[in-house]
Design an enzyme around this catalytic site. Structure first.
Site, PDB file in Angstrom:
ATOM      1  CG  HIS A 187      -2.171  16.385  12.903  1.00  0.00           C
ATOM      2  ND1 HIS A 187      -2.796  15.267  12.424  1.00  0.00           N
ATOM      3  CD2 HIS A 187      -2.066  16.213  14.254  1.00  0.00           C
ATOM      4  CE1 HIS A 187      -3.064  14.442  13.431  1.00  0.00           C
ATOM      5  NE2 HIS A 187      -2.624  14.988  14.542  1.00  0.00           N
ATOM      6  CD  GLU A 426       0.342  -6.614 -10.627  1.00  0.00           C
ATOM      7  OE1 GLU A 426       0.804  -5.481 -10.822  1.00  0.00           O
ATOM      8  OE2 GLU A 426       0.121  -7.067  -9.483  1.00  0.00           O
ATOM      9  CG  ASP A 450       4.353  -4.668 -12.752  1.00  0.00           C
ATOM     10  OD1 ASP A 450       5.475  -4.318 -13.159  1.00  0.00           O
ATOM     11  OD2 ASP A 450       4.032  -4.679 -11.547  1.00  0.00           O
ATOM     12  NE  ARG A 460       6.504  -1.450 -14.008  1.00  0.00           N
ATOM     13  CZ  ARG A 460       6.193  -0.801 -12.903  1.00  0.00           C
ATOM     14  NH1 ARG A 460       6.217   0.513 -12.866  1.00  0.00           N
ATOM     15  NH2 ARG A 460       5.837  -1.468 -11.819  1.00  0.00           N
TER      16      ARG A 460
END
Length: 536
Positions: A187, A426, A450, A460
């Site tokens: 919180h 992708e 991707d 990558r």
């Protein structure tokens, strides 16, 4: 000099100032017998009533300041109406315990039980119980002022802070928050983001830090104690630039994403869990374009259950009200799974069992996620997004599993809704058959990260491949344009949710291609809006 401590950032920003260490006063409430049980029960009931009144006031004030995150305090009111919690206290009082001791005993019991459960919902519930119990203890002590106060602006360090303590802080005198305990879904973390206070959790700071100078860097998750003059000057210069930019961008909240010629586009937010929704709201996102559910699965020793997932998805949907929340089903590969997946090591995980393939490999886990998503859809505008699709048969199989999950919920009398269905584009295969895919789904979302690596055959994750990962490659742009055109021809809206969506050098190109939406990290939304509003 320059003692650097690393933690976990929950809100960006730079703060420079003196440290104030808040130490929670030690409790000294011991068991003692009371003579008048009825009088003690009345003391407790009066404290409970007073706590309810205080929470009503806190809720109203917080709602005006930060909106939906004020719901935390409504949840605390529900704790005061919980029969088991209240009965535990009154039973102890009826056994001649003092109201204070009964509350402490019950608080500690529930807190220990709920905080030990590896589930975000129960961990938050543990904090609610602790906070509301402490509120009643304060009332019984004569409404003693427990607010944290300072004479000057400070960087506040604490072991941990409750939601009430966080919200009652004088925001004009809190430069940053740093705590030893807490998590990105706590919180306090959510409230810190909503209030735009730089905050870093999980820093084990020295106890003798009080009064020392420090720099808190929420962008890099660090706190530097006793910084030298050169570092202070560097931090001040950076802070000035950030403050100037933020002040200008804040004025764009509530404005439309319209070019000078009147072209419009939606700007959505990418988030990793429901706690990021506050940042999306603060930055005026038009919706959630990508909720990465894999973060619910990582860092655990078991698969998250249906209720845990349901609560996370429902919370995000309710906080976004009528705005869309696109939730991507589990998208991890064998290289990123936890031990409980029992995955076999793959030579090339990027081309192995990942995305929708992982879901098909674990149909029971996929079914659990689909059930949670269908149930949560009843409470908001959720859409389901399938990752790593490369064929029509995969879409058909996934849709069939949705129907099976829906039939189970019907039999079990759970309320649910069948949401919109989308697919990640992708892989080159998906882009090339995007016309056929668009006939099967409601929307397409282009995952450029991707798409680039698969199209250009460049990993990558491999630093040596960076020169080859050209986002501006004509091949990539051609696949994106093809997907947008095919989607529109077949009645599908099309968005981009990869890193390219925030690439300012491509925004004009994407607008000309006719893309319907761009989904970016929350803090990039207003900057992107500014750029669009200045386009011809």
């Amino acid at each position: 000099m320059n003692d650097i401590f690393k933690g976990t950032s929950v809100n960006g920003g730079i703060a420079i100032g003196k440290i104030f260490v808040f130490n929670t006063a030690k409790e000294n409430i011991k068991s003692k017998k009371v003579e008048d049980i009825d009088a003690e029960l009345k003391r407790f009931e009066d404290a409970k009533t007073r706590a309810m009144e205080q929470l009503d006031t806190v809720y109203e004030n917080v709602a005006k300041e930060i909106g939906s995150e004020a719901e935390i305090f409504n949840n605390q009111k529900m704790t005061l109406l919980d029969e088991e919690y209240i009965s535990s206290i009154t039973d102890l009082i009826s056994s001649r315990s003092s109201a204070e001791y009964a509350i402490v005993k019950t608080r500690n019991n529930y807190f220990n039980i709920f905080s030990a459960i590896d589930d975000a919902y129960f961990k938050k519930k543990a904090i609610d119980i602790e906070d509301v119990s402490n509120r009643m203890l304060s009332i019984l002590a004569g409404d003693k002022n427990t607010n944290i106060t300072f004479d000057e602006p400070v960087i506040l360090l604490a072991d941990k802070l409750t939601p009430s303590q966080t919200m009652l802080l004088d925001k004009s005198k809190v430069l940053a928050l740093v705590t030893k305990k807490g998590s990105i879904i706590s919180h306090t973390a959510i409230l810190a983001r909503s209030l735009s206070i730089p905050a870093v959790l999980g820093i084990n700071f020295p106890e003798d830090s009080n009064g020392k100078m420090a720099i808190v860097d929420g962008f890099n998750s660090t706190m530097t104690i006793n910084p030298d003059e050169m570092l202070i000057k560097k931090a001040k210069d950076f802070k000035s630039k950030v403050d100037e930019q933020n002040a200008h961008l804040i004025e764009l909240r509530g404005k439309k994403n319209l070019t000078l010629s009147g072209k419009s586009i939606e700007i959505y937010a990418n988030i990793k869990d429901s706690s990021d929704v506050s940042s999306a709201i603060y930055n005026d996102a038009g919706g959630i374009g990508l909720f990465r559910t894999e973060f619910l699965f990582l860092g655990k020793d078991r698969f998250p259950g249906e209720e845990e997932q349901f609560n996370a998805y429902k919370e995000a949907a309710e906080n976004m009200h009528t705005k869309i929340v696109v939730i991507r089903t589990l998208d991890i590969g064998a290289d990123k799974t936890e031990k409980y997946f029992h995955s076999v090591k793959e030579e090339n995980p990027a081309l192995g069992i990942r995305g929708i393939r992982m879901s098909f490999k674990y149909p029971e886990i996929f079914n659990t996620q689909l059930r949670a998503l269908l149930r949560a859809s009843y409470f908001g505008n959720i859409a389901i997004l399938f990752p790593m699709i490369s064929s029509i048969s995969e879409i058909s199989r996934a849709k069939k599993m949705i129907r099976n999950a829906a039939n189970e919920l019907i039999e079990e009398n759970f309320p649910f809704r069948i949401p919109e269905i989308g697919v990640m584009i992708e892989t080159p295969a998906a882009a090339l058959i995007s016309d056929a895919i668009a006939q099967e789904v409601d929307f397409l979302s282009i995952g450029t990260n991707d798409l680039i690596q698969y199209t250009l055959a460049a990993d990558r994750q491999n630093e040596e491949m960076m020169p080859y990962l050209n986002a501006h490659s004509p091949a990539i742009l051609k696949l994106i344009k093809m997907t947008i055109d095919n989607g529109h021809l077949n009645g599908c809206r099309v968005g981009i949710c990869g890193e390219m969506a925030a690439d300012s050098s491509l925004t004009q190109t994407f607008m000309e291609m006719g893309v319907d939406e761009l989904s970016v990290e929350p803090y990039k939304i207003l900057k992107l809006r500014e750029q669009i509003r200045n386009m011809p």
